[in-house]
Design a protein around this motif. Structure first.
Motif, PDB file in Angstrom:
ATOM      1  N   ALA A 215       0.957  -1.143   0.025  1.00  0.00           N
ATOM      2  CA  ALA A 215       0.241   0.073   0.038  1.00  0.00           C
ATOM      3  C   ALA A 215       0.742   1.189  -0.035  1.00  0.00           C
ATOM      4  CB  ALA A 215      -0.813   0.107   1.283  1.00  0.00           C
ATOM      5  N   ASP A 216       0.635   2.343  -0.806  1.00  0.00           N
ATOM      6  CA  ASP A 216       1.273   3.360  -0.893  1.00  0.00           C
ATOM      7  C   ASP A 216       0.917   4.358   0.600  1.00  0.00           C
ATOM      8  OD1 ASP A 216      -0.644   5.967  -1.288  1.00  0.00           O
ATOM      9  OD2 ASP A 216      -1.160   4.365  -2.845  1.00  0.00           O
ATOM     10  N   SER A 217       1.854   5.407   0.826  1.00  0.00           N
ATOM     11  CA  SER A 217       1.571   6.071   2.184  1.00  0.00           C
ATOM     12  C   SER A 217       0.345   6.674   2.240  1.00  0.00           C
ATOM     13  CB  SER A 217       2.701   6.687   2.315  1.00  0.00           C
ATOM     14  OG  SER A 217       2.801   7.768   1.298  1.00  0.00           O
ATOM     15  N   SER A 218      -0.432   6.779   1.396  1.00  0.00           N
ATOM     16  CA  SER A 218      -1.570   7.679   1.498  1.00  0.00           C
ATOM     17  C   SER A 218      -2.599   6.672   2.437  1.00  0.00           C
ATOM     18  CB  SER A 218      -2.378   8.087   0.182  1.00  0.00           C
ATOM     19  OG  SER A 218      -2.589   7.165  -0.625  1.00  0.00           O
ATOM     20  N   LYS A 219      -2.559   5.450   2.419  1.00  0.00           N
ATOM     21  CA  LYS A 219      -3.297   4.365   3.043  1.00  0.00           C
ATOM     22  C   LYS A 219      -2.821   4.194   4.442  1.00  0.00           C
ATOM     23  CE  LYS A 219      -4.947   3.836  -1.336  1.00  0.00           C
ATOM     24  NZ  LYS A 219      -4.603   2.568  -2.007  1.00  0.00           N
ATOM     25  N   ILE A 220      -1.712   4.481   4.857  1.00  0.00           N
ATOM     26  CA  ILE A 220      -1.037   4.386   6.009  1.00  0.00           C
ATOM     27  C   ILE A 220      -1.952   5.056   7.192  1.00  0.00           C
ATOM     28  CG2 ILE A 220       0.829   3.999   7.495  1.00  0.00           C
ATOM     29  CD1 ILE A 220       0.804   2.178   4.985  1.00  0.00           C
ATOM     30  N   GLY A 221      -2.413   4.538   8.232  1.00  0.00           N
ATOM     31  CA  GLY A 221      -3.115   5.456   9.282  1.00  0.00           C
ATOM     32  C   GLY A 221      -4.539   5.133   8.875  1.00  0.00           C
ATOM     33  N   GLU A 222      -5.269   4.903   7.666  1.00  0.00           N
ATOM     34  CA  GLU A 222      -6.483   4.714   7.305  1.00  0.00           C
ATOM     35  C   GLU A 222      -7.247   3.441   8.067  1.00  0.00           C
ATOM     36  OE1 GLU A 222      -8.035   7.165   5.854  1.00  0.00           O
ATOM     37  OE2 GLU A 222      -6.383   8.573   5.960  1.00  0.00           O
ATOM     38  N   ARG A 223      -8.392   3.596   8.067  1.00  0.00           N
ATOM     39  CA  ARG A 223      -9.371   2.218   8.379  1.00  0.00           C
ATOM     40  C   ARG A 223     -10.405   2.147   7.771  1.00  0.00           C
ATOM     41  NH1 ARG A 223      -9.166   1.876  15.128  1.00  0.00           N
ATOM     42  NH2 ARG A 223      -7.035   1.789  15.635  1.00  0.00           N
ATOM     43  N   CYS A 224     -10.786   1.242   7.215  1.00  0.00           N
ATOM     44  CA  CYS A 224     -11.973   0.904   6.385  1.00  0.00           C
ATOM     45  C   CYS A 224     -12.821  -0.154   7.051  1.00  0.00           C
ATOM     46  CB  CYS A 224     -11.479   0.384   5.080  1.00  0.00           C
ATOM     47  SG  CYS A 224     -10.410   1.609   3.979  1.00  0.00           S
ATOM     48  N   ASP A 240       5.822   3.426   0.558  1.00  0.00           N
ATOM     49  CA  ASP A 240       6.479   4.185  -0.004  1.00  0.00           C
ATOM     50  C   ASP A 240       7.501   4.925   0.956  1.00  0.00           C
ATOM     51  OD1 ASP A 240       5.271   7.212   0.020  1.00  0.00           O
ATOM     52  OD2 ASP A 240       4.016   5.721  -0.806  1.00  0.00           O
ATOM     53  N   ALA A 241       8.468   5.741   0.898  1.00  0.00           N
ATOM     54  CA  ALA A 241       9.348   6.437   1.661  1.00  0.00           C
ATOM     55  C   ALA A 241       8.735   7.666   2.521  1.00  0.00           C
ATOM     56  CB  ALA A 241      10.558   6.850   0.972  1.00  0.00           C
ATOM     57  N   ALA A 242       7.453   7.947   1.910  1.00  0.00           N
ATOM     58  CA  ALA A 242       6.617   9.019   2.745  1.00  0.00           C
ATOM     59  C   ALA A 242       6.212   8.593   3.860  1.00  0.00           C
ATOM     60  CB  ALA A 242       5.717   9.618   1.779  1.00  0.00           C
ATOM     61  N   VAL A 243       5.947   7.479   4.223  1.00  0.00           N
ATOM     62  CA  VAL A 243       5.663   6.850   5.629  1.00  0.00           C
ATOM     63  C   VAL A 243       6.452   7.438   6.889  1.00  0.00           C
ATOM     64  CG1 VAL A 243       6.716   4.784   5.780  1.00  0.00           C
ATOM     65  CG2 VAL A 243       4.583   5.048   6.763  1.00  0.00           C
ATOM     66  N   ALA A 244       5.752   8.131   8.023  1.00  0.00           N
ATOM     67  CA  ALA A 244       6.515   8.384   8.878  1.00  0.00           C
ATOM     68  C   ALA A 244       7.335   7.267   9.579  1.00  0.00           C
ATOM     69  CB  ALA A 244       5.590   9.071   9.740  1.00  0.00           C
ATOM     70  N   GLU A 245       8.616   7.956  10.215  1.00  0.00           N
ATOM     71  CA  GLU A 245       9.512   6.906  11.076  1.00  0.00           C
ATOM     72  C   GLU A 245       8.678   6.493  12.319  1.00  0.00           C
ATOM     73  OE1 GLU A 245      12.357   4.635  11.634  1.00  0.00           O
ATOM     74  OE2 GLU A 245      12.367   5.970  10.114  1.00  0.00           O
ATOM     75  N   GLU A 246       7.849   7.260  12.797  1.00  0.00           N
ATOM     76  CA  GLU A 246       7.127   6.985  14.263  1.00  0.00           C
ATOM     77  C   GLU A 246       6.170   5.936  13.852  1.00  0.00           C
ATOM     78  OE1 GLU A 246       4.088   8.754  17.452  1.00  0.00           O
ATOM     79  OE2 GLU A 246       5.177  10.193  16.015  1.00  0.00           O
ATOM     80  N   THR A 247       5.456   5.922  12.549  1.00  0.00           N
ATOM     81  CA  THR A 247       4.547   5.007  12.161  1.00  0.00           C
ATOM     82  C   THR A 247       5.226   3.783  11.851  1.00  0.00           C
ATOM     83  OG1 THR A 247       3.162   6.657  11.194  1.00  0.00           O
ATOM     84  CG2 THR A 247       2.743   4.421  10.395  1.00  0.00           C
ATOM     85  N   ARG A 248       6.446   3.789  11.170  1.00  0.00           N
ATOM     86  CA  ARG A 248       7.024   2.510  10.916  1.00  0.00           C
ATOM     87  C   ARG A 248       7.515   1.813  12.215  1.00  0.00           C
ATOM     88  NH1 ARG A 248      11.919   4.392   6.639  1.00  0.00           N
ATOM     89  NH2 ARG A 248      10.751   6.157   5.526  1.00  0.00           N
ATOM     90  N   ARG A 249       7.980   2.735  13.275  1.00  0.00           N
ATOM     91  CA  ARG A 249       8.277   2.042  14.727  1.00  0.00           C
ATOM     92  C   ARG A 249       6.880   1.092  15.136  1.00  0.00           C
ATOM     93  NH1 ARG A 249      11.198   6.751  15.451  1.00  0.00           N
ATOM     94  NH2 ARG A 249       9.473   7.419  16.767  1.00  0.00           N
ATOM     95  N   GLU A 250       5.725   1.963  15.124  1.00  0.00           N
ATOM     96  CA  GLU A 250       4.406   1.376  15.456  1.00  0.00           C
ATOM     97  C   GLU A 250       4.489  -0.200  14.860  1.00  0.00           C
ATOM     98  OE1 GLU A 250       0.882   3.553  16.199  1.00  0.00           O
ATOM     99  OE2 GLU A 250       2.291   5.283  15.362  1.00  0.00           O
ATOM    100  N   PHE A 251       4.448  -0.237  13.680  1.00  0.00           N
ATOM    101  CA  PHE A 251       4.328  -1.324  12.837  1.00  0.00           C
ATOM    102  C   PHE A 251       5.366  -2.476  13.420  1.00  0.00           C
ATOM    103  CE2 PHE A 251       1.870   0.830   9.661  1.00  0.00           C
ATOM    104  CZ  PHE A 251       0.673   0.230   9.491  1.00  0.00           C
TER     105      PHE A 251
END
Length: 267
Positions: A215-224, A240-251
């Protein structure tokens, strides 16, 4: 961005969010509010959206938009994700692909990879998919064996769902599955708009030795609406590389490896 590309991008925003305001869409697509109003009016005439005071909502006719309306939006990011995914595939693998624009990009990346494009007496790769458009694109390539699940065709996403799809998937084994999502959240994992698609996507992931969310970074943090799964099914998220570092750590903390692919041309 040309007008038809801009309207396609607007439709994908609505496909992801369900509702969008004029100013919000104008800012995201880098046009004036007046231009965005005209685009929304045109799409409303085609019954692809419903105008509201100050914006638009997704039409019931287009609850989940067809692949043809989505191809141009965030193309560079999806291509980066696709190339990163394709690098995980080895010659002779059985690859599962759910429907979606990102998995379609993966199918194209695999089809054009030099070692898979070589002529030979036997296919170099087997692709299992419930996506009509992916099967259609790859069916003309003799070096790739296509296994299309049966099922009932979803009229807007071009995906096959239902008990016939489940029956086929339950009888096969997959080396690596790439599953697209409309939203990816560290807590809920991968989610999609439709519960029938969620069920098939999860089953495809469960039939694989390795399952990857793409999924590209626009989908990260979204809930369907419908949950596919998180680290209970998937071991990797490719975005993609636009995902935030903090979000990466959460995953990562929840047991999922994150690959942040950089689009071509980025430093």
């Amino acid at each position: 961005m040309k007008r038809h590309e801009r309207m396609n991008a607007l439709l994908e925003l609505l496909g992801d969010r369900g509702r969008v305001e004029v100013e919000e869409a104008a800012t995201e697509l880098e046009v004036s509010a007046a231009t965005m109003r005209r685009d929304m009016d045109t799409l409303a005439e085609q019954q692809l959206l419903v105008r509201t005071r100050g914006g638009a909502v997704l039409s019931s006719v287009a609850y989940d938009l067809p692949i043809r309306y989505k191809q141009g939006h965030r193309a560079a990011e999806k291509e980066a994700v696709a190339k990163a995914a394709a690098r995980l595939v080895e010659r002779g693998d059985v690859v599962g692909l759910s429907g979606g624009t990102t998995t379609t990009a993966i199918a194209r990346a695999l089809a054009t990879r030099a070692d898979f494009a070589e002529a030979g007496p036997q296919p170099h790769l087997t692709i299992v998919t419930n996506s009509l458009n992916i099967a259609s694109e790859l069916a003309v390539r003799p070096q790739i064996k296509i296994v299309l699940t049966g099922g009932v065709a979803h009229p807007r996403s071009y995906e096959l769902v239902g008990p016939f799809s489940e029956l086929v998937l339950q009888q096969i084994s997959i080396d690596i599955a790439f599953i697209g999502a409309n939203g990816v959240d560290p807590l809920r994992g991968a989610t999609v708009h439709d519960e029938a698609e969620a069920r098939i996507n999860r089953l495809m992931a469960e039939r694989a030795r390795r399952a990857v969310i793409v999924a590209d970074s626009s989908k990260i943090g979204e809930r369907c609406f419908a949950r596919v799964g998180d680290a209970d099914v998937f071991d990797t998220l490719i975005t993609d590389a636009a995902v935030a570092e903090e979000t990466r750590r959460e995953f990562t903390e929840r047991g999922m490896k994150v690959v942040a692919a950089r689009p071509s041309g980025d430093d």
